[in-house]
Scaffold this motif. Structure first.
Motif, PDB file in Angstrom:
ATOM      1  N   ALA A   1       0.846  -1.199   0.000  1.00  0.00           N
ATOM      2  CA  ALA A   1       0.000   0.000   0.000  1.00  0.00           C
ATOM      3  C   ALA A   1       0.879   1.246   0.000  1.00  0.00           C
ATOM      4  CB  ALA A   1      -0.914   0.005   1.213  1.00  0.00           C
ATOM      5  N   ILE A   2       0.674   2.087  -1.010  1.00  0.00           N
ATOM      6  CA  ILE A   2       1.422   3.337  -1.138  1.00  0.00           C
ATOM      7  C   ILE A   2       0.405   4.472  -1.096  1.00  0.00           C
ATOM      8  CG2 ILE A   2       2.976   4.707  -2.594  1.00  0.00           C
ATOM      9  CD1 ILE A   2       3.712   1.931  -3.944  1.00  0.00           C
ATOM     10  N   THR A   3       0.612   5.435  -0.215  1.00  0.00           N
ATOM     11  CA  THR A   3      -0.294   6.585  -0.129  1.00  0.00           C
ATOM     12  C   THR A   3       0.373   7.794  -0.773  1.00  0.00           C
ATOM     13  OG1 THR A   3      -1.297   5.737   1.898  1.00  0.00           O
ATOM     14  CG2 THR A   3      -1.625   8.062   1.416  1.00  0.00           C
ATOM     15  N   ILE A   4      -0.322   8.375  -1.760  1.00  0.00           N
ATOM     16  CA  ILE A   4       0.211   9.526  -2.492  1.00  0.00           C
ATOM     17  C   ILE A   4      -0.624  10.761  -2.191  1.00  0.00           C
ATOM     18  CG2 ILE A   4       0.792  10.451  -4.779  1.00  0.00           C
ATOM     19  CD1 ILE A   4       0.814   7.612  -5.843  1.00  0.00           C
ATOM     20  N   ASN A   5       0.055  11.877  -1.942  1.00  0.00           N
ATOM     21  CA  ASN A   5      -0.618  13.159  -1.771  1.00  0.00           C
ATOM     22  C   ASN A   5      -0.860  13.763  -3.153  1.00  0.00           C
ATOM     23  OD1 ASN A   5      -1.149  15.998  -1.130  1.00  0.00           O
ATOM     24  ND2 ASN A   5      -0.452  15.448   0.924  1.00  0.00           N
TER      25      ASN A   5
ATOM     26  N   GLU B   1      -4.184   8.907 -10.971  1.00  0.00           N
ATOM     27  CA  GLU B   1      -4.669   7.536 -11.206  1.00  0.00           C
ATOM     28  C   GLU B   1      -3.942   6.905 -12.388  1.00  0.00           C
ATOM     29  OE1 GLU B   1      -8.928   7.226 -11.462  1.00  0.00           O
ATOM     30  OE2 GLU B   1      -9.234   8.226  -9.548  1.00  0.00           O
ATOM     31  N   LEU B   2      -3.797   7.664 -13.467  1.00  0.00           N
ATOM     32  CA  LEU B   2      -3.111   7.171 -14.664  1.00  0.00           C
ATOM     33  C   LEU B   2      -1.652   6.859 -14.343  1.00  0.00           C
ATOM     34  CD1 LEU B   2      -3.537   6.589 -17.677  1.00  0.00           C
ATOM     35  CD2 LEU B   2      -2.823   8.929 -18.171  1.00  0.00           C
ATOM     36  N   LEU B   3      -1.021   7.761 -13.587  1.00  0.00           N
ATOM     37  CA  LEU B   3       0.370   7.582 -13.180  1.00  0.00           C
ATOM     38  C   LEU B   3       0.543   6.294 -12.371  1.00  0.00           C
ATOM     39  CD1 LEU B   3       3.133   9.143 -13.084  1.00  0.00           C
ATOM     40  CD2 LEU B   3       2.398  10.030 -10.879  1.00  0.00           C
ATOM     41  N   ALA B   4      -0.392   6.047 -11.433  1.00  0.00           N
ATOM     42  CA  ALA B   4      -0.336   4.851 -10.587  1.00  0.00           C
ATOM     43  C   ALA B   4      -0.488   3.580 -11.412  1.00  0.00           C
ATOM     44  CB  ALA B   4      -1.427   4.915  -9.524  1.00  0.00           C
TER      45      ALA B   4
ATOM     46  N   ALA C   1       0.342  -0.353 -10.548  1.00  0.00           N
ATOM     47  CA  ALA C   1      -0.633  -0.548  -9.466  1.00  0.00           C
ATOM     48  C   ALA C   1      -1.698  -1.560  -9.877  1.00  0.00           C
ATOM     49  CB  ALA C   1      -1.297   0.778  -9.120  1.00  0.00           C
ATOM     50  N   ASP C   2      -2.141  -2.374  -8.913  1.00  0.00           N
ATOM     51  CA  ASP C   2      -3.249  -3.308  -9.143  1.00  0.00           C
ATOM     52  C   ASP C   2      -4.586  -2.601  -8.976  1.00  0.00           C
ATOM     53  OD1 ASP C   2      -1.600  -5.389  -9.635  1.00  0.00           O
ATOM     54  OD2 ASP C   2      -1.893  -6.413  -7.723  1.00  0.00           O
ATOM     55  N   ASP C   3      -4.619  -1.628  -8.044  1.00  0.00           N
ATOM     56  CA  ASP C   3      -5.880  -0.964  -7.716  1.00  0.00           C
ATOM     57  C   ASP C   3      -5.571   0.385  -7.067  1.00  0.00           C
ATOM     58  OD1 ASP C   3      -8.578  -0.627  -7.465  1.00  0.00           O
ATOM     59  OD2 ASP C   3      -8.847  -2.000  -5.781  1.00  0.00           O
ATOM     60  N   VAL C   4      -6.520   1.317  -7.158  1.00  0.00           N
ATOM     61  CA  VAL C   4      -6.361   2.619  -6.493  1.00  0.00           C
ATOM     62  C   VAL C   4      -7.651   2.964  -5.766  1.00  0.00           C
ATOM     63  CG1 VAL C   4      -4.656   3.509  -8.135  1.00  0.00           C
ATOM     64  CG2 VAL C   4      -7.085   3.907  -8.567  1.00  0.00           C
ATOM     65  N   TYR C   5      -7.515   3.794  -4.710  1.00  0.00           N
ATOM     66  CA  TYR C   5      -8.684   4.166  -3.922  1.00  0.00           C
ATOM     67  C   TYR C   5      -8.441   5.544  -3.308  1.00  0.00           C
ATOM     68  CZ  TYR C   5     -12.375   3.852  -0.378  1.00  0.00           C
ATOM     69  OH  TYR C   5     -13.480   4.093   0.398  1.00  0.00           O
ATOM     70  N   TRP C   6      -9.394   6.455  -3.493  1.00  0.00           N
ATOM     71  CA  TRP C   6      -9.274   7.807  -2.957  1.00  0.00           C
ATOM     72  C   TRP C   6      -9.882   7.930  -1.560  1.00  0.00           C
ATOM     73  CZ3 TRP C   6      -6.429  11.706  -4.769  1.00  0.00           C
ATOM     74  CH2 TRP C   6      -6.023  11.659  -6.113  1.00  0.00           C
ATOM     75  N   HIS C   7      -9.214   8.661  -0.674  1.00  0.00           N
ATOM     76  CA  HIS C   7      -9.872   9.172   0.533  1.00  0.00           C
ATOM     77  C   HIS C   7      -9.360  10.594   0.738  1.00  0.00           C
ATOM     78  CE1 HIS C   7      -6.329   6.998   2.176  1.00  0.00           C
ATOM     79  NE2 HIS C   7      -6.295   7.942   3.096  1.00  0.00           N
ATOM     80  N   GLU C   8     -10.295  11.530   0.612  1.00  0.00           N
ATOM     81  CA  GLU C   8      -9.997  12.965   0.636  1.00  0.00           C
ATOM     82  C   GLU C   8      -8.981  13.278  -0.460  1.00  0.00           C
ATOM     83  OE1 GLU C   8      -9.069  13.844   4.722  1.00  0.00           O
ATOM     84  OE2 GLU C   8     -11.029  13.156   5.394  1.00  0.00           O
ATOM     85  N   ASN C   9      -7.849  13.929  -0.125  1.00  0.00           N
ATOM     86  CA  ASN C   9      -6.884  14.283  -1.173  1.00  0.00           C
ATOM     87  C   ASN C   9      -5.733  13.281  -1.264  1.00  0.00           C
ATOM     88  OD1 ASN C   9      -5.723  14.989   1.278  1.00  0.00           O
ATOM     89  ND2 ASN C   9      -4.520  16.653   0.399  1.00  0.00           N
ATOM     90  N   LEU C  10      -5.932  12.094  -0.679  1.00  0.00           N
ATOM     91  CA  LEU C  10      -4.907  11.053  -0.700  1.00  0.00           C
ATOM     92  C   LEU C  10      -5.340   9.888  -1.585  1.00  0.00           C
ATOM     93  CD1 LEU C  10      -4.033  10.928   3.118  1.00  0.00           C
ATOM     94  CD2 LEU C  10      -2.773  12.134   1.333  1.00  0.00           C
ATOM     95  N   LEU C  11      -4.396   9.365  -2.351  1.00  0.00           N
ATOM     96  CA  LEU C  11      -4.666   8.210  -3.207  1.00  0.00           C
ATOM     97  C   LEU C  11      -3.925   6.999  -2.659  1.00  0.00           C
ATOM     98  CD1 LEU C  11      -5.906   7.119  -5.901  1.00  0.00           C
ATOM     99  CD2 LEU C  11      -3.703   7.632  -6.966  1.00  0.00           C
TER     100      LEU C  11
END
Length: 238
Positions: free
Chosen positions: A138-142, A152-155, A160-170
């Motif tokens: 799990a990598i958290t990106i600001n 998302e495209l960059l990840a 990346a296998d999957d991405v998920y947003w919470h607030e301004n963190l990916l």
């Protein structure tokens, strides 16, 4: 939050008080000591390298990090530390995995039981909950300076296998063995990485009532207060 550690989220809150910062340094010290048992060179020991990077993210002093490494390699005397993992249920029936490091397993088990019992939870037997989670990198990106679409495209381009947003963190999820590789690619592409770790990610999340959510938050905070607890994972949908 999608299975992301609740303790980590609490720790990332802005403006951490000095007392809380001291507690975080103590927890990171133990994590570094345990990781250093597999070798004190972070260039070779990727587990140690990841924990040191996280500790530096909280401005842990260099001398604290070096002392913790020496305790792990045996150059300095230290406590007899062991990794512990507990499974349980929380308010609204949410599933929990609680991980930590302790110098006294019996004491920590008792403390975890009390925290759960006082906050609408209970301890479960080994294997009762873990099957509901997958082990993932799990990598958290600001998202600072980039749009959600760009990140998302960059990840995805980085593996990346999957991405998920919470607030301004990916949150970027990878196969455990690909965590280091994906993190390195993201860094090369100037992504602002907040943290990188191996996490337990819920296969399916559950909705609970607002009242149970409030109780769950109290439980997470009570567990996080415990010096031996490092990470708390749940299948709670935020």
């Amino acid at each position: 939050m999608s299975g992301h550690s609740h303790a980590k989220t609490i720790a990332h809150a802005k403006g951490i008080a000095d007392a809380a910062r001291g507690k975080i340094f103590s927890k990171f010290g133990r994590l570094i000591t345990i990781a250093a048992k597999e070798g004190g060179d972070p260039v070779i020991n990727s587990k140690l390298r990841i924990v040191i990077e996280q500790a530096k993210g909280f401005n842990m002093p260099k001398e604290n990090i070096e002392r913790a490494i020496k305790r792990g390699t045996g150059e300095l005397a230290g406590e007899n530390l062991e990794e512990v993992s507990y499974e349980g249920f929380g308010p609204g029936g949410i599933s929990l995995i609680i991980e930590g490091i302790t110098d006294n397993k019996n004491r920590t088990l008792g403390e975890i039981k009390v925290a759960l019992n006082q906050n609408g939870g209970k301890l479960a037997g080994e294997g009762a909950v873990r099957w509901m989670f997958d082990r993932k990198g799990a990598i958290t990106i600001n998202s600072e300076g980039k749009t959600k679409e760009e990140l998302e495209l960059l990840a995805i381009e980085s593996g990346a296998d999957d991405v998920y947003w919470h607030e301004n963190l990916l949150d970027v999820y990878t196969k455990p063995e690909e965590l280091e590789k994906v993190k390195k690619i993201l860094e090369e592409k100037q992504a602002k990485i907040d943290s990188a770790s191996l996490d337990w990610v819920a296969k399916e999340e559950v909705e609970i009532s607002e009242k149970d959510k409030e109780q769950a938050q109290k439980l997470f905070e009570a567990l996080d207060e415990n010096d031996s607890v490092n990470d708390i994972y749940s299948n709670l949908k935020n």
